[in-house]
Design an enzyme around this catalytic site. Structure first.
Site, short mmCIF file in Angstrom:
data_model
loop_
_atom_site.label_atom_id
_atom_site.label_comp_id
_atom_site.label_asym_id
_atom_site.label_seq_id
_atom_site.Cartn_x
_atom_site.Cartn_y
_atom_site.Cartn_z
N ASP A 1 0.82 -1.20 0.00
CA ASP A 1 0.00 0.00 0.00
C ASP A 1 0.86 1.26 0.00
O ASP A 1 2.08 1.20 0.24
CB ASP A 1 -0.91 0.03 1.23
N TYR B 1 6.53 -9.51 6.87
CA TYR B 1 6.49 -8.08 7.17
C TYR B 1 7.04 -7.83 8.56
O TYR B 1 7.00 -8.71 9.44
CB TYR B 1 5.05 -7.55 7.12
#
EC number: 5.4.99.12
Length: 263
Positions: free
Chosen positions: A65, A125
């Site tokens: 994103d 992540y």
């Protein structure tokens, strides 16, 4: 029995390259090409076009994103088979045409059947928290400042209950795909002055990682009991979980591929 992953090949007359790419997410509206905003995909393709006019759009392991950083994103690019620039020089040549916010760390020939996105078996992540009483200018845009106390043990207790295969609808934003996912790893690692929250899975829902972190922060601050996360999962209601944390603390940290894709 697990089905073998499909094998992918570049178009006829082209060769597939595998790259590792890093970027500062503050400069981009995410990985994916955007009609009116800078994207990592378009910027990287622009650098390739400076070297050869015939190049396909690069493909990444994950579509990050806006504002999300990447430490080591696997990418593949199909270039003409006659592409003459030696691979040991290609990363430097590309970086000469890239802004300081984006860099190619390495380039090699992709193994047979490799596809950066569809061959990927795990994505990882890291979310970083700056745990100091006062903000620090050198961590601005790199970690979420959390001045209050956090209970790491409680956060890890909640994380253990979230790990595994569950319906994560309560942690996703505007998601129209099926919402069952396998969360392979979720752990809180305290540090000085930066804490890290490590997340691993094959795939994630939209904003799922940021929703998980936001919920763990509620637990760490004593606003939510660790056991409450099971009720949140069962509710499938986004309003029951914590708010999405800001994108600037999130980093795509790495990916894994099967043996055949590693070559």
């Amino acid at each position: 029995m697990t089905q073998p992953r499909p094998r992918y090949a570049p178009p006829e007359g082209f060769a597939r390259l595998r790259l590792t790419v890093a970027w500062d997410g503050a400069a981009y509206a995410g990985w994916q090409s955007q009609p009116s905003a800078p994207s990592v995909q378009d910027t990287l393709q622009g650098a390739f076009l400076r070297l050869t006019p015939d190049v396909f759009r690069p493909v990444a392991a994950g579509r990050t994103d806006a504002g999300v950083h990447a430490e080591a994103m696997p990418v593949h690019v199909d270039v003409p088979a006659r592409f003459g620039l030696p691979l040991p020089r290609l990363a430097r040549a590309l970086n000469a045409h890239l802004p300081p916010t984006l860099a190619v760390l390495d380039v090699g020939t992709a193994p047979p059947g490799f596809h950066a996105r569809f061959s990927c078996s795990e994505r990882r992540y890291v979310y970083r928290l700056l745990r100091t009483p006062q903000r620090h200018p050198l961590w601005a845009g790199r970690a979420l400042h959390v001045p209050g106390e956090l209970d790491a043990a409680a956060m890890n207790a909640a994380a253990a209950q979230l790990t595994g295969t569950h319906d994560f609808a309560a942690f996703a934003t505007q998601e129209d795909r099926q919402t069952v996912r396998e969360l392979r790893g979720l752990s809180v690692v305290p540090g000085q002055p930066v804490w890290e929250i490590h997340v691993a899975g094959e795939s994630f829902l939209r904003h799922m990682v940021r929703g998980l972190v936001g919920t763990l922060l509620l637990v760490g601050a004593g606003k939510l009991e660790p056991g409450a996360v099971t009720d949140i999962l069962a509710s499938r209601q986004r309003a029951q979980a914590g708010a999405n944390v800001p994108a600037h603390g999130l980093y795509f940290s790495g990916a894994s591929y099967g043996k055949e894709e590693r070559g």
